[in-house]
Design a protein around this motif. Structure first.
Motif, short mmCIF file in Angstrom:
data_model
loop_
_atom_site.label_atom_id
_atom_site.label_comp_id
_atom_site.label_asym_id
_atom_site.label_seq_id
_atom_site.Cartn_x
_atom_site.Cartn_y
_atom_site.Cartn_z
N LEU A 151 0.85 -1.08 0.13
CA LEU A 151 -0.26 -0.18 0.35
C LEU A 151 0.84 1.24 -0.39
O LEU A 151 -0.06 2.07 -0.66
CB LEU A 151 -0.96 -0.05 1.51
N GLU A 152 1.97 0.89 1.15
CA GLU A 152 2.45 2.27 0.83
C GLU A 152 3.45 2.51 -0.13
O GLU A 152 3.89 4.11 -1.48
CB GLU A 152 3.94 2.31 1.91
N ALA A 153 3.75 1.89 -1.02
CA ALA A 153 4.91 1.57 -2.52
C ALA A 153 3.44 2.45 -3.41
O ALA A 153 4.44 3.02 -4.71
CB ALA A 153 5.21 0.35 -3.39
N ALA A 154 2.13 1.67 -3.28
CA ALA A 154 1.56 2.12 -4.31
C ALA A 154 0.93 3.09 -4.09
O ALA A 154 1.12 4.53 -4.71
CB ALA A 154 0.01 1.78 -4.13
N VAL A 155 0.74 3.71 -2.53
CA VAL A 155 0.24 5.08 -2.25
C VAL A 155 1.31 6.74 -2.48
O VAL A 155 0.60 7.67 -3.19
CB VAL A 155 -0.41 5.48 -0.96
N ARG A 156 3.05 6.16 -2.16
CA ARG A 156 3.87 7.31 -2.55
C ARG A 156 3.28 7.37 -4.00
O ARG A 156 3.94 8.42 -4.81
CB ARG A 156 4.91 6.80 -2.38
N HIS A 157 3.56 6.15 -5.46
CA HIS A 157 4.20 6.38 -6.76
C HIS A 157 2.32 7.70 -6.55
O HIS A 157 2.59 8.41 -7.52
CB HIS A 157 3.80 5.02 -7.44
N LEU A 158 1.19 7.33 -6.47
CA LEU A 158 0.20 7.77 -6.95
C LEU A 158 0.37 8.85 -6.63
O LEU A 158 -0.16 9.99 -7.17
CB LEU A 158 -1.15 7.41 -6.36
N LEU A 159 0.77 9.11 -5.25
CA LEU A 159 0.78 10.88 -4.90
C LEU A 159 2.41 11.64 -5.79
O LEU A 159 1.82 12.80 -6.09
CB LEU A 159 1.13 10.89 -3.19
N ALA A 160 2.82 11.20 -5.73
CA ALA A 160 4.00 11.47 -6.74
C ALA A 160 4.04 12.32 -8.23
O ALA A 160 3.85 12.70 -8.82
CB ALA A 160 5.71 10.52 -6.55
N HIS A 161 2.58 10.75 -8.73
CA HIS A 161 2.51 11.00 -10.09
C HIS A 161 1.05 12.69 -10.13
O HIS A 161 1.69 13.14 -10.76
CB HIS A 161 1.85 9.73 -10.54
N ALA A 162 0.58 12.38 -9.41
CA ALA A 162 -0.38 13.54 -9.65
C ALA A 162 -0.05 14.76 -9.05
O ALA A 162 0.28 16.17 -9.64
CB ALA A 162 -1.30 13.38 -7.86
N HIS A 163 1.12 14.26 -8.29
CA HIS A 163 2.41 16.24 -8.46
C HIS A 163 2.88 16.64 -9.63
O HIS A 163 2.40 17.12 -9.99
CB HIS A 163 3.07 15.63 -7.08
N GLU A 164 3.25 15.71 -10.00
CA GLU A 164 3.76 15.43 -11.02
C GLU A 164 2.89 16.57 -12.14
O GLU A 164 3.38 17.18 -13.47
CB GLU A 164 4.88 14.70 -11.84
N GLY A 166 0.46 17.93 -11.72
CA GLY A 166 -0.56 19.36 -11.51
C GLY A 166 -1.54 19.11 -10.67
O GLY A 166 -2.41 20.55 -10.35
N ARG A 167 -2.22 17.96 -10.82
CA ARG A 167 -2.73 17.77 -9.63
C ARG A 167 -3.14 17.70 -8.79
O ARG A 167 -4.20 18.24 -7.83
CB ARG A 167 -3.98 16.70 -9.86
N LEU A 168 -2.19 18.00 -7.31
CA LEU A 168 -1.74 18.95 -6.42
C LEU A 168 -0.61 19.28 -5.98
O LEU A 168 0.27 18.97 -6.88
CB LEU A 168 -2.80 17.47 -5.68
N ARG A 169 -0.07 19.83 -4.97
CA ARG A 169 0.97 20.12 -5.01
C ARG A 169 1.05 19.47 -2.92
O ARG A 169 0.98 19.86 -2.95
CB ARG A 169 1.12 21.74 -4.59
N LEU A 170 2.60 18.69 -3.49
CA LEU A 170 3.76 18.25 -2.56
C LEU A 170 4.58 18.88 -1.75
O LEU A 170 5.34 20.23 -2.83
CB LEU A 170 4.00 16.65 -2.51
N ARG A 171 4.64 19.26 -0.45
CA ARG A 171 5.69 19.69 0.09
C ARG A 171 6.86 19.20 -0.43
O ARG A 171 7.73 19.67 -1.00
CB ARG A 171 6.26 19.99 1.67
N ASN A 172 7.48 17.60 -0.35
CA ASN A 172 8.52 17.11 -0.78
C ASN A 172 7.56 16.04 -1.69
O ASN A 172 7.63 14.50 -1.22
CB ASN A 172 9.09 16.55 0.84
N PRO A 173 7.53 15.89 -2.75
CA PRO A 173 7.45 14.47 -4.18
C PRO A 173 8.84 13.74 -3.93
O PRO A 173 8.02 13.15 -4.11
CB PRO A 173 7.92 15.69 -5.78
N ARG A 174 9.43 13.85 -3.35
CA ARG A 174 10.15 12.58 -3.11
C ARG A 174 10.10 11.65 -1.94
O ARG A 174 10.04 10.55 -1.92
CB ARG A 174 12.10 12.92 -3.33
N ASP A 175 9.82 12.09 -1.02
CA ASP A 175 8.71 11.53 0.54
C ASP A 175 7.35 12.27 0.05
O ASP A 175 7.45 13.20 1.29
CB ASP A 175 9.67 11.49 0.98
N PRO A 176 6.43 11.82 -0.84
CA PRO A 176 5.30 12.16 -0.71
C PRO A 176 4.61 11.63 0.84
O PRO A 176 3.27 12.43 1.02
CB PRO A 176 5.04 11.67 -2.25
N VAL A 177 5.09 10.64 1.31
CA VAL A 177 3.92 9.99 2.33
C VAL A 177 4.34 10.13 3.44
O VAL A 177 5.79 9.07 3.74
CB VAL A 177 3.30 8.55 1.77
#
Length: 201
Positions: A151-164, A166-177
């Motif tokens: 679950l962690e691997a999948a969520v980290r990937h999905l959040l990073a993709h959403a950041h890339e 432009g669907r959301l903005r993360l403070r740290n894309p390399r460590d999104p969760v």
């Protein structure tokens, strides 16, 4: 998971003490032994079927579970590594590979890694359970750890993709969760202590 460079195959001591059910289908058990023999020769591995102390384990798979038999044959090198390293070490390696996946890993590679981890963990956990190598608590914990890491691997990937995209903005894309903080909150510390006791983490 790499096999030892030496051609000598040494069965992990934990498997020697396993209690394996008799095969319900003796013909299927024999076929699995033959197929594993051929697979070891094809992959340049020691013939694991030549060891008398492993026959009961292989027959329990081949004679009772077509699904587990297929998993053993699908990746014979990983199966041999499981027999050499033992369930505890093998599961730790599987989980470590999931943890090592970078969030920006291509989607196809993430999906493939999750499928491989599921297959290898299924065989590891099933063997440890069927042979009585692990207790029920250890089996349950192993399943939970697999689910958590996948679950962690999948969520980290999905959040990073959403950041890339432009669907959301993360403070740290390399460590999104902040997964370690989540693991350490609430019952997380108790869970970590249980992991250390049960699987030697």
């Amino acid at each position: 998971m790499d096999m030892p460079t030496t051609p000598v195959f040494t069965l992990h001591p934990s498997w020697r003490g396993g209690t394996w059910p008799h095969p319900a289908d003796a013909r299927a058990a024999r076929i699995l032994r033959e197929n594993l023999h051929d697979a070891c020769a094809r992959d340049g591995l020691p013939d694991i079927t030549a060891m008398p102390e492993i026959v009961g384990l292989i027959d329990a798979l081949g004679g009772n579970s077509p699904y587990l038999s297929d998993l053993a044959l699908r990746d014979t090198q990983a199966f041999a590594a499981l027999l050499v390293n033992g369930a505890d070490t093998h599961l730790r390696a599987i989980l470590a590979e999931l943890e090592a996946l970078a969030p920006d890993t291509p989607r196809a590679e993430i999906m493939a890694a999750l499928r491989i981890a599921k297959r290898q963990a299924a065989l590891t956990i099933a063997l440890a359970d069927i042979g009585g190598v692990w207790t029920l608590d250890q089996v349950t914990l192993a399943l939970s750890l697999l689910a958590e890491n996948a679950l962690e691997a999948a969520v980290r990937h999905l959040l990073a993709h959403a950041h890339e995209t432009g669907r959301l903005r993360l403070r740290n894309p390399r460590d999104p969760v902040p997964w370690q903080r989540l693991r350490g909150s609430g019952n997380g510390e108790a869970g970590r202590a249980g992991t250390e006791l049960l699987l030697g983490y």
